[in-house]
Every structure is written in structure tokens, then in C-alpha cells.
Design a protein around this motif. Structure first.
Motif, PDB file in Angstrom:
ATOM      1  N   UNK A  25       0.875  -0.968   0.344  1.00 39.94           N
ATOM      2  CA  UNK A  25       0.006   0.061   0.451  1.00 39.94           C
ATOM      3  C   UNK A  25       1.079   1.208  -0.002  1.00 39.94           C
ATOM      4  N   UNK A  26       2.214   1.016   0.604  1.00 39.59           N
ATOM      5  CA  UNK A  26       2.792   2.470   0.699  1.00 39.59           C
ATOM      6  C   UNK A  26       3.695   3.229  -0.769  1.00 39.59           C
ATOM      7  N   UNK A  27       4.199   1.173  -0.987  1.00 38.43           N
ATOM      8  CA  UNK A  27       4.339   1.565  -2.011  1.00 38.43           C
ATOM      9  C   UNK A  27       3.897   1.668  -3.789  1.00 38.43           C
ATOM     10  N   UNK A  28       2.956   1.899  -3.586  1.00 38.95           N
ATOM     11  CA  UNK A  28       1.794   1.748  -5.134  1.00 38.95           C
ATOM     12  C   UNK A  28       1.895   3.401  -5.156  1.00 38.95           C
ATOM     13  N   UNK A  29       1.977   3.541  -6.130  1.00 36.55           N
ATOM     14  CA  UNK A  29       1.993   5.280  -6.659  1.00 36.55           C
ATOM     15  C   UNK A  29       1.709   5.101  -8.013  1.00 36.55           C
ATOM     16  N   UNK A  30       1.402   6.382  -8.203  1.00 37.46           N
ATOM     17  CA  UNK A  30       0.228   6.292  -9.865  1.00 37.46           C
ATOM     18  C   UNK A  30       0.951   6.681 -10.411  1.00 37.46           C
ATOM     19  N   UNK A  31       0.894   6.199 -11.912  1.00 43.90           N
ATOM     20  CA  UNK A  31       1.945   6.459 -13.368  1.00 43.90           C
ATOM     21  C   UNK A  31       1.842   8.281 -13.063  1.00 43.90           C
ATOM     22  N   UNK A  32       0.806   9.375 -13.010  1.00 43.86           N
ATOM     23  CA  UNK A  32       0.825  10.003 -13.267  1.00 43.86           C
ATOM     24  C   UNK A  32       1.718  10.556 -12.238  1.00 43.86           C
ATOM     25  N   UNK A  33       1.819  10.299 -10.601  1.00 51.71           N
ATOM     26  CA  UNK A  33       2.332  11.233  -9.984  1.00 51.71           C
ATOM     27  C   UNK A  33       4.600  11.787 -10.126  1.00 51.71           C
ATOM     28  N   UNK A  34       4.928   9.899 -10.382  1.00 53.30           N
ATOM     29  CA  UNK A  34       5.916   9.518 -11.111  1.00 53.30           C
ATOM     30  C   UNK A  34       6.401  10.167 -12.111  1.00 53.30           C
ATOM     31  N   UNK A  35       5.107  10.379 -13.546  1.00 51.15           N
ATOM     32  CA  UNK A  35       5.644  11.219 -14.881  1.00 51.15           C
ATOM     33  C   UNK A  35       5.971  12.866 -13.765  1.00 51.15           C
ATOM     34  N   UNK A  36       5.012  13.194 -13.593  1.00 57.11           N
ATOM     35  CA  UNK A  36       4.945  15.054 -12.434  1.00 57.11           C
ATOM     36  C   UNK A  36       6.018  15.092 -12.395  1.00 57.11           C
ATOM     37  N   UNK A  37       6.613  14.293 -11.517  1.00 57.30           N
ATOM     38  CA  UNK A  37       7.738  14.772 -10.413  1.00 57.30           C
ATOM     39  C   UNK A  37       8.822  14.357 -11.656  1.00 57.30           C
ATOM     40  N   UNK A  38       9.310  12.976 -12.327  1.00 58.30           N
ATOM     41  CA  UNK A  38      10.601  13.360 -13.445  1.00 58.30           C
ATOM     42  C   UNK A  38      10.283  14.693 -14.077  1.00 58.30           C
ATOM     43  N   UNK A  39       9.521  14.732 -14.302  1.00 58.21           N
ATOM     44  CA  UNK A  39       9.066  16.357 -15.740  1.00 58.21           C
ATOM     45  C   UNK A  39       9.470  17.375 -15.176  1.00 58.21           C
ATOM     46  N   UNK A  40       9.266  17.791 -14.081  1.00 53.03           N
ATOM     47  CA  UNK A  40       9.399  18.636 -13.102  1.00 53.03           C
ATOM     48  C   UNK A  40      10.792  19.003 -12.736  1.00 53.03           C
ATOM     49  N   UNK A  41      11.915  17.300 -12.680  1.00 48.65           N
ATOM     50  CA  UNK A  41      12.905  17.744 -11.851  1.00 48.65           C
ATOM     51  C   UNK A  41      13.888  17.737 -14.173  1.00 48.65           C
ATOM     52  N   UNK A  42      13.134  16.929 -14.825  1.00 51.60           N
ATOM     53  CA  UNK A  42      14.139  17.244 -15.819  1.00 51.60           C
ATOM     54  C   UNK A  42      13.830  19.129 -15.734  1.00 51.60           C
ATOM     55  N   UNK A  43      12.786  19.504 -16.044  1.00 50.04           N
ATOM     56  CA  UNK A  43      12.527  20.931 -16.692  1.00 50.04           C
ATOM     57  C   UNK A  43      13.369  21.981 -15.113  1.00 50.04           C
ATOM     58  N   UNK A  44      13.535  21.641 -14.351  1.00 43.13           N
ATOM     59  CA  UNK A  44      14.908  22.205 -13.078  1.00 43.13           C
ATOM     60  C   UNK A  44      15.980  22.001 -13.869  1.00 43.13           C
ATOM     61  N   UNK A  45      16.033  20.685 -14.000  1.00 42.87           N
ATOM     62  CA  UNK A  45      17.519  20.669 -14.763  1.00 42.87           C
ATOM     63  C   UNK A  45      18.273  21.452 -16.238  1.00 42.87           C
TER      64      UNK A  45
END
Length: 99
Positions: A25-45
Motif C-alpha cells: 500500500x505504501x509503495x503503490x504510486x500513481x504513474x501520473x505522479x511519477x511522470x509529474x515528478x520526473x518532468x519537474x526534475x527534468x525541467x528544473x535541471x
């Protein structure tokens, strides 16, 4: 007064069962959240070099604007000096006596 092995086994098996139930239950993360976080990190870099280039171009543009303003001012001053020199030269020629 030693405790019975069955009581200890029951507690540890309950804890293991609870941990197994909670962990997925703790490890289940939505794909939309991971995509959003990944895009935010790439945009920041990716924004760092862009901002650096922008600041460099902005500084160069401001320097060129100052250079052009100084060139226009110098051209205006040279034109005024030329007009004044020509006027004084004509006045001296007109005041000369003809023999």
C-alpha cells in the motif's frame, strides 16, 4: 515463567502479516505522479543552462544599447563641432580685407 513458543510465534506472524499488508500500500504510486515528478526534475535541471544563456544575452544586449547610444551622442557632438568650425571659418573669410 517462560512464555510459550506459540505466543511468540503468533505475535511475530501477526507483525509480519501487517508489514506485508502495509508495504504494498505504501509503495503503490500513481504513474501520473511519477511522470509529474520526473518532468519537474527534468525541467528544473534543463532550466539552469537556459537561464545562464539568457542572462548572458541580456547583458550583451544592454552593453550594445549603451554602445549605440554613445555612438549617436559622439556623432551628434562631432556634427556640432563641424558646424561650429565651418561657421567660424566662413566668418574669418568674410572679415578678411581684399587688397
Amino acid at each position: 515463567m517462560p512464555s510459550t513458543p506459540s505466543a511468540q510465534d503468533g505475535n511475530s506472524s501477526q507483525q509480519t502479516q501487517l508489514a506485508a499488508e502495509v508495504e504494498p500500500h505504501q509503495c503503490a504510486v500513481s504513474d501520473q505522479i511519477t511522470d509529474c515528478v520526473a518532468l519537474t526534475n527534468v525541467a528544473t535541471l534543463g532550466a539552469g543552462p537556459g537561464y545562464a544563456a539568457l542572462q548572458s544575452m541580456l547583458g550583451q544586449t544592454q552593453s550594445q544599447n549603451i554602445l549605440m547610444a554613445n555612438m549617436v551622442s559622439a556623432q551628434k557632438q562631432n556634427a556640432m563641432i563641424g558646424m561650429t568650425t565651418m561657421t567660424q571659418s566662413v566668418l574669418q573669410l568674410m572679415n578678411r580685407r581684399n587688397y
